[in-house]
Each structure stands twice: as structure tokens, then as C-alpha cells.
Design a protein around this motif. Structure first.
Motif, mmCIF file in Angstrom:
data_model
loop_
_atom_site.group_PDB
_atom_site.id
_atom_site.type_symbol
_atom_site.label_atom_id
_atom_site.label_comp_id
_atom_site.label_asym_id
_atom_site.label_seq_id
_atom_site.Cartn_x
_atom_site.Cartn_y
_atom_site.Cartn_z
ATOM 1 N N GLN A 91 -47.607 -61.727 -19.561
ATOM 2 C CA GLN A 91 -48.616 -60.966 -18.816
ATOM 3 C C GLN A 91 -48.048 -60.591 -17.436
ATOM 4 N N ILE A 92 -48.078 -59.409 -17.038
ATOM 5 C CA ILE A 92 -47.782 -59.064 -15.570
ATOM 6 C C ILE A 92 -49.127 -59.135 -14.822
ATOM 7 N N ASN A 93 -49.088 -59.501 -13.375
ATOM 8 C CA ASN A 93 -50.130 -59.633 -12.607
ATOM 9 C C ASN A 93 -50.981 -58.425 -12.534
ATOM 10 N N SER A 94 -52.135 -58.494 -12.508
ATOM 11 C CA SER A 94 -52.870 -57.182 -12.408
ATOM 12 C C SER A 94 -52.945 -56.677 -11.121
ATOM 13 N N GLN A 95 -52.363 -57.288 -10.020
ATOM 14 C CA GLN A 95 -52.229 -56.665 -8.637
ATOM 15 C C GLN A 95 -50.917 -56.263 -8.433
ATOM 16 N N LEU A 96 -50.396 -55.535 -9.547
ATOM 17 C CA LEU A 96 -48.871 -55.195 -9.632
ATOM 18 C C LEU A 96 -48.705 -54.102 -8.482
ATOM 19 N N LEU A 97 -49.581 -53.479 -8.388
ATOM 20 C CA LEU A 97 -49.247 -52.152 -7.306
ATOM 21 C C LEU A 97 -49.703 -52.580 -5.913
ATOM 22 N N GLN A 98 -50.188 -53.719 -5.369
ATOM 23 C CA GLN A 98 -50.454 -54.305 -4.259
ATOM 24 C C GLN A 98 -49.273 -55.330 -3.856
ATOM 25 N N GLY A 99 -48.060 -55.311 -4.578
ATOM 26 C CA GLY A 99 -47.115 -55.978 -4.054
ATOM 27 C C GLY A 99 -46.807 -57.287 -4.834
ATOM 28 N N ASN A 100 -47.686 -57.675 -6.026
ATOM 29 C CA ASN A 100 -47.415 -59.000 -6.841
ATOM 30 C C ASN A 100 -47.047 -58.406 -8.089
ATOM 31 N N ALA A 101 -45.825 -58.904 -8.325
ATOM 32 C CA ALA A 101 -45.176 -58.612 -9.581
ATOM 33 C C ALA A 101 -44.937 -59.901 -10.336
ATOM 34 N N SER A 102 -45.678 -60.860 -10.203
ATOM 35 C CA SER A 102 -45.631 -62.290 -10.864
ATOM 36 C C SER A 102 -45.780 -62.008 -12.435
ATOM 37 N N LEU A 103 -45.138 -62.949 -13.070
ATOM 38 C CA LEU A 103 -45.144 -62.966 -14.674
ATOM 39 C C LEU A 103 -45.785 -64.299 -15.145
ATOM 40 N N THR A 104 -46.789 -64.117 -15.975
ATOM 41 C CA THR A 104 -47.497 -65.288 -16.250
ATOM 42 C C THR A 104 -47.159 -65.408 -17.904
ATOM 43 N N ILE A 105 -46.547 -66.697 -18.273
ATOM 44 C CA ILE A 105 -46.281 -66.900 -19.583
ATOM 45 C C ILE A 105 -47.322 -67.806 -20.262
ATOM 46 N N GLU A 106 -48.293 -67.369 -21.201
ATOM 47 C CA GLU A 106 -49.214 -67.951 -21.887
ATOM 48 C C GLU A 106 -48.810 -69.110 -22.759
ATOM 49 N N ASP A 107 -49.295 -70.318 -22.737
ATOM 50 C CA ASP A 107 -49.146 -70.976 -23.902
ATOM 51 C C ASP A 107 -47.499 -71.366 -23.854
ATOM 52 N N ALA A 108 -46.964 -71.967 -22.770
ATOM 53 C CA ALA A 108 -45.593 -72.027 -22.535
ATOM 54 C C ALA A 108 -45.071 -73.204 -23.850
ATOM 55 N N TYR A 109 -43.765 -72.684 -23.920
ATOM 56 C CA TYR A 109 -42.954 -73.926 -24.992
ATOM 57 C C TYR A 109 -41.884 -74.297 -24.029
ATOM 58 N N GLU A 110 -41.334 -75.483 -24.574
ATOM 59 C CA GLU A 110 -40.310 -76.147 -23.904
ATOM 60 C C GLU A 110 -39.060 -75.243 -24.063
#
Length: 202
Positions: A91-110
Motif C-alpha cells: 500500500q502506497i501512502n495516501s499522502q503521496l502528492l504531499q511528498g510522502n511516498a512511503s510503502l506499507t507492507i500489510e501482514d509482513a512475512y519473514e
């Protein structure tokens, strides 16, 4: 404006920029920024760019950033919609157009551990910005719960098979005996005996 007047251009990478520390720390040490997470939990990989710049696109990929690609692409977006995604876990951060391009990995695995590349392309001659992040996902409590649940279900089904085998074996043996009552009749007889005892008791 006079002839001797000087125009001060504010660079996109300043000391105040959140990308400044990450950029120069990685450049000085030759290492990548590190992010740690727990298995089963969401993990966020930070990546930012100057909000004043006009965004062309952002892509996240597995592996170290290359000169012209973001590695094995996981997510690609033009800022208005996600054009490509290999899994809904990314999931890409919803504030992408405000300079935040963080990536969230849901339910992370090893198995998600490794290098990730954030590549941001903006309008202008110096509009390419890349950042490589090292992710380490540790075994989480959810993994332990999953293993415990699997063991519990295995024991339950094993006991179920064992009891079923005993019941079926007992039924077959009773059927082979001449004049022996059926399993159902035996159960009914036992129930009647218990009921009679309850009624006879003061």
C-alpha cells in the motif's frame, strides 16, 4: 532588481528535509537505512520527496536501486492511481502528492526481508530520487499463534480419528456376535436404565 542583487535558490535537499539524513548517512557509511518489523504486523518503509516538486511517478521494487529502474517492481503509481501492483499487501501512502511516498507492507512475512528500492521521478532536470532500504522481519507473535493453532487442530483430528476407529471396531465386533444387540439398541438400553434410576431415586 539591481545588477548586484543575488537570487538565492533553495535546493530540494536541505538540512530540514527528511530525506537529508537518510541520503547522507547512507552515502557516508556505504550502507542502507534499516527498518525492522515483526511477522504478522504491518511494516512501513519510509520514502519522501520535496512537496514543491511536480510528481511524475513513484515505483517500489525488491532489490537495490539501479540507475534506471526500481528493481523488481512491486508497485507503480503516477500519483493519481496505482497503475501496477503485484499484491494488495503493498500500500502506497495516501499522502503521496504531499511528498510522502512511503510503502506499507500489510501482514509482513519473514520472507519479506531484504532490500527495497523507492524511485521517485519528478518534473525537471534533476527530478530522479532513489532510496534503498533494508528490511528485517522478525518472527512475530502471530506466527507463534498460527503454529499453536495448527498443532491444536492436528491433535484434535488425531483424537477424532482414534475415537471413530474405536466406535466402528466395536460396532463390527458386536455385529459379528450372534444374537447381540445393535449399537443403537445398546445405547437406547443404557439411556433407559439411567432414566429409570433417576425416577426410582427419592
Amino acid at each position: 532588481m539591481g545588477k548586484n542583487a543575488k537570487v538565492k535558490m533553495k535546493p530540494w535537499l536541505t538540512v530540514e528535509s527528511p530525506f537529508y539524513f537518510l541520503f547522507f548517512t547512507a552515502a557516508a557509511s556505504g550502507a542502507f537505512q534499516e527498518v525492522y518489523g515483526m511477522g504478522g504486523d504491518p511494516v512501513t518503509l519510509p520514502c519522501s520527496y520535496p512537496e514543491s516538486r511536480i510528481l511524475s511517478f513513484v515505483c517500489w521494487g525488491r532489490g537495490e536501486c539501479a540507475s534506471d529502474t526500481c528493481g523488481q517492481t512491486l508497485v507503480w503509481t503516477d500519483g493519481r492511481r496505482v497503475n501496477y501492483r503485484t499484491s494488495n499487501r503493498y500500500q502506497i501512502n495516501s499522502q503521496l502528492l504531499q511528498g510522502n511516498a512511503s510503502l506499507t507492507i500489510e501482514d509482513a512475512y519473514e520472507s519479506d526481508s531484504g532490500l527495497y528500492c523507492c524511485r521517485v521521478e519528478m518534473k525537471g532536470w534533476d527530478g530522479v530520487q532513489t532510496l534503498t532500504t533494508s528490511l528485517q522481519v522478525q518472527p512475530g507473535s502471530s506466527s507463534a499463534r498460527t503454529k499453536g493453532l495448527a498443532i491444536g487442530l492436528s491433535i484434535f483430528f488425531l483424537l477424532l480419528v482414534l475415537v471413530s476407529t474405536l466406535v466402528i471396531t466395536n460396532y463390527i465386533l458386536m455385529k459379528k456376535r450372534p444374537g447381540s444387540p445393535s449399537l443403537v439398541a445398546l445405547c437406547v438400553s443404557k439411556i433407559r436404565t439411567l432414566l429409570n434410576k433417576e425416577v426410582a431415586s427419592p
